[in-house]
Motif scaffolding. Structure first.
Motif, PDB file in Angstrom:
ATOM      1  N   LEU A  70       0.831  -1.205   0.000  1.00  0.00           N
ATOM      2  CA  LEU A  70       0.000   0.000   0.000  1.00  0.00           C
ATOM      3  C   LEU A  70       0.866   1.257   0.000  1.00  0.00           C
ATOM      4  CD1 LEU A  70      -2.769   1.356   0.182  1.00  0.00           C
ATOM      5  CD2 LEU A  70      -2.619   1.137   2.657  1.00  0.00           C
ATOM      6  N   VAL A  71       1.894   1.261   0.826  1.00  0.00           N
ATOM      7  CA  VAL A  71       2.808   2.402   0.873  1.00  0.00           C
ATOM      8  C   VAL A  71       3.525   2.558  -0.464  1.00  0.00           C
ATOM      9  CG1 VAL A  71       4.891   3.317   1.992  1.00  0.00           C
ATOM     10  CG2 VAL A  71       3.085   2.272   3.371  1.00  0.00           C
ATOM     11  N   ALA A  72       3.959   1.441  -1.041  1.00  0.00           N
ATOM     12  CA  ALA A  72       4.643   1.484  -2.340  1.00  0.00           C
ATOM     13  C   ALA A  72       3.730   2.050  -3.424  1.00  0.00           C
ATOM     14  CB  ALA A  72       5.134   0.091  -2.728  1.00  0.00           C
ATOM     15  N   LEU A  73       2.470   1.637  -3.428  1.00  0.00           N
ATOM     16  CA  LEU A  73       1.527   2.141  -4.431  1.00  0.00           C
ATOM     17  C   LEU A  73       1.319   3.646  -4.275  1.00  0.00           C
ATOM     18  CD1 LEU A  73      -1.154  -0.712  -4.432  1.00  0.00           C
ATOM     19  CD2 LEU A  73       0.690  -0.322  -6.082  1.00  0.00           C
ATOM     20  N   LEU A  74       1.206   4.101  -3.051  1.00  0.00           N
ATOM     21  CA  LEU A  74       1.055   5.543  -2.816  1.00  0.00           C
ATOM     22  C   LEU A  74       2.303   6.314  -3.246  1.00  0.00           C
ATOM     23  CD1 LEU A  74      -0.717   5.465   0.665  1.00  0.00           C
ATOM     24  CD2 LEU A  74      -1.736   6.071  -1.536  1.00  0.00           C
ATOM     25  N   LEU A  75       3.469   5.773  -2.937  1.00  0.00           N
ATOM     26  CA  LEU A  75       4.722   6.427  -3.336  1.00  0.00           C
ATOM     27  C   LEU A  75       4.872   6.459  -4.861  1.00  0.00           C
ATOM     28  CD1 LEU A  75       7.216   5.035  -0.674  1.00  0.00           C
ATOM     29  CD2 LEU A  75       6.354   7.385  -0.885  1.00  0.00           C
ATOM     30  N   ILE A  76       4.472   5.405  -5.527  1.00  0.00           N
ATOM     31  CA  ILE A  76       4.558   5.371  -6.986  1.00  0.00           C
ATOM     32  C   ILE A  76       3.654   6.441  -7.589  1.00  0.00           C
ATOM     33  CG2 ILE A  76       3.933   4.017  -9.032  1.00  0.00           C
ATOM     34  CD1 ILE A  76       5.022   1.555  -7.511  1.00  0.00           C
ATOM     35  N   GLU A  77       2.442   6.560  -7.077  1.00  0.00           N
ATOM     36  CA  GLU A  77       1.529   7.581  -7.600  1.00  0.00           C
ATOM     37  C   GLU A  77       2.073   8.985  -7.351  1.00  0.00           C
ATOM     38  OE1 GLU A  77      -1.313   7.403  -9.520  1.00  0.00           O
ATOM     39  OE2 GLU A  77      -0.517   5.377  -9.750  1.00  0.00           O
ATOM     40  N   LEU A  78       2.641   9.205  -6.173  1.00  0.00           N
ATOM     41  CA  LEU A  78       3.254  10.501  -5.872  1.00  0.00           C
ATOM     42  C   LEU A  78       4.433  10.771  -6.800  1.00  0.00           C
ATOM     43  CD1 LEU A  78       3.477  12.972  -3.946  1.00  0.00           C
ATOM     44  CD2 LEU A  78       5.044  11.572  -2.594  1.00  0.00           C
ATOM     45  N   LEU A  79       5.287   9.778  -6.948  1.00  0.00           N
ATOM     46  CA  LEU A  79       6.453   9.910  -7.821  1.00  0.00           C
ATOM     47  C   LEU A  79       6.034  10.128  -9.268  1.00  0.00           C
ATOM     48  CD1 LEU A  79       9.553   9.738  -7.750  1.00  0.00           C
ATOM     49  CD2 LEU A  79       9.332   7.303  -8.175  1.00  0.00           C
ATOM     50  N   LYS A  80       4.995   9.439  -9.687  1.00  0.00           N
ATOM     51  CA  LYS A  80       4.505   9.584 -11.053  1.00  0.00           C
ATOM     52  C   LYS A  80       4.068  11.027 -11.301  1.00  0.00           C
ATOM     53  CE  LYS A  80       0.919   7.046 -12.442  1.00  0.00           C
ATOM     54  NZ  LYS A  80       0.095   5.983 -13.032  1.00  0.00           N
ATOM     55  N   GLY A  81       3.314  11.576 -10.390  1.00  0.00           N
ATOM     56  CA  GLY A  81       2.868  12.958 -10.551  1.00  0.00           C
ATOM     57  C   GLY A  81       4.024  13.936 -10.556  1.00  0.00           C
ATOM     58  N   LEU A  82       4.961  13.752  -9.642  1.00  0.00           N
ATOM     59  CA  LEU A  82       6.094  14.671  -9.553  1.00  0.00           C
ATOM     60  C   LEU A  82       7.033  14.552 -10.750  1.00  0.00           C
ATOM     61  CD1 LEU A  82       6.979  14.322  -5.764  1.00  0.00           C
ATOM     62  CD2 LEU A  82       5.877  16.265  -6.887  1.00  0.00           C
ATOM     63  N   LEU A  83       7.389  13.333 -11.118  1.00  0.00           N
ATOM     64  CA  LEU A  83       8.350  13.144 -12.208  1.00  0.00           C
ATOM     65  C   LEU A  83       7.799  13.551 -13.567  1.00  0.00           C
ATOM     66  CD1 LEU A  83      10.230   9.800 -11.510  1.00  0.00           C
ATOM     67  CD2 LEU A  83      11.163  12.080 -11.599  1.00  0.00           C
ATOM     68  N   VAL A  84       6.585  13.137 -13.849  1.00  0.00           N
ATOM     69  CA  VAL A  84       6.014  13.457 -15.158  1.00  0.00           C
ATOM     70  C   VAL A  84       5.887  14.969 -15.319  1.00  0.00           C
ATOM     71  CG1 VAL A  84       3.941  13.243 -16.594  1.00  0.00           C
ATOM     72  CG2 VAL A  84       4.873  11.233 -15.454  1.00  0.00           C
ATOM     73  N   ASN A  85       5.412  15.641 -14.277  1.00  0.00           N
ATOM     74  CA  ASN A  85       5.306  17.105 -14.347  1.00  0.00           C
ATOM     75  C   ASN A  85       6.670  17.767 -14.455  1.00  0.00           C
ATOM     76  OD1 ASN A  85       2.515  17.337 -14.348  1.00  0.00           O
ATOM     77  ND2 ASN A  85       2.414  17.242 -12.126  1.00  0.00           N
ATOM     78  N   ALA A  86       7.656  17.255 -13.725  1.00  0.00           N
ATOM     79  CA  ALA A  86       8.997  17.833 -13.784  1.00  0.00           C
ATOM     80  C   ALA A  86       9.594  17.677 -15.185  1.00  0.00           C
ATOM     81  CB  ALA A  86       9.900  17.176 -12.746  1.00  0.00           C
ATOM     82  N   ILE A  87       9.416  16.507 -15.776  1.00  0.00           N
ATOM     83  CA  ILE A  87       9.945  16.267 -17.131  1.00  0.00           C
ATOM     84  C   ILE A  87       9.275  17.208 -18.129  1.00  0.00           C
ATOM     85  CG2 ILE A  87      10.068  14.603 -19.016  1.00  0.00           C
ATOM     86  CD1 ILE A  87      10.368  12.417 -16.810  1.00  0.00           C
ATOM     87  N   LEU A  88       7.971  17.342 -18.023  1.00  0.00           N
ATOM     88  CA  LEU A  88       7.256  18.226 -18.937  1.00  0.00           C
ATOM     89  C   LEU A  88       7.676  19.689 -18.746  1.00  0.00           C
ATOM     90  CD1 LEU A  88       3.700  16.634 -18.861  1.00  0.00           C
ATOM     91  CD2 LEU A  88       5.352  16.550 -20.728  1.00  0.00           C
ATOM     92  N   ASN A  89       7.881  20.087 -17.481  1.00  0.00           N
ATOM     93  CA  ASN A  89       8.307  21.472 -17.208  1.00  0.00           C
ATOM     94  C   ASN A  89       9.724  21.729 -17.723  1.00  0.00           C
ATOM     95  OD1 ASN A  89       5.889  22.231 -16.060  1.00  0.00           O
ATOM     96  ND2 ASN A  89       6.541  21.693 -13.990  1.00  0.00           N
TER      97      ASN A  89
END
Length: 93
Positions: A70-89
């Motif tokens: 559960l913690v891993a799934l939450l961290l992946i979703e957080l990381l996904k949001g942060l990384l994808v936005n950072a790459i696009l920015n």
């Protein structure tokens, strides 16, 4: 540069989404005690183990239930949001 950052963001999103599903499937399979020699179970263990094992050392089971997926799934979703936005920015998209 924009096309490269969009493709990098898509690839990052895809990899993290696949990892999310691998962890979720492994967690569901753990309820039925599958044969550890099964190639699918072995593959899921090899893919998700490097993420789940460190979390299992930090997060103790609560009521006999392993909360590391559960913690891993939450961290992946957080990381996904942060990384994808950072790459696009970075690409100026």
């Amino acid at each position: 540069m924009n096309e490269i950052s969009i493709e990098a963001a898509r690839l990052t999103d895809l990899v993290l989404t696949l990892l999310f599903w691998a962890i979720l499937i492994r967690a569901i399979l753990s309820w039925v005690q599958p044969d550890p020699r099964n190639p699918i179970v072995h593959f899921l263990d090899r893919v998700t183990g490097p993420i789940l094992y460190p979390l299992q050392r930090i997060i103790p089971p609560i009521g006999g239930m392993d909360l590391s997926p559960l913690v891993a799934l939450l961290l992946i979703e957080l990381l996904k949001g942060l990384l994808v936005n950072a790459i696009l920015n970075l690409g100026g998209v």
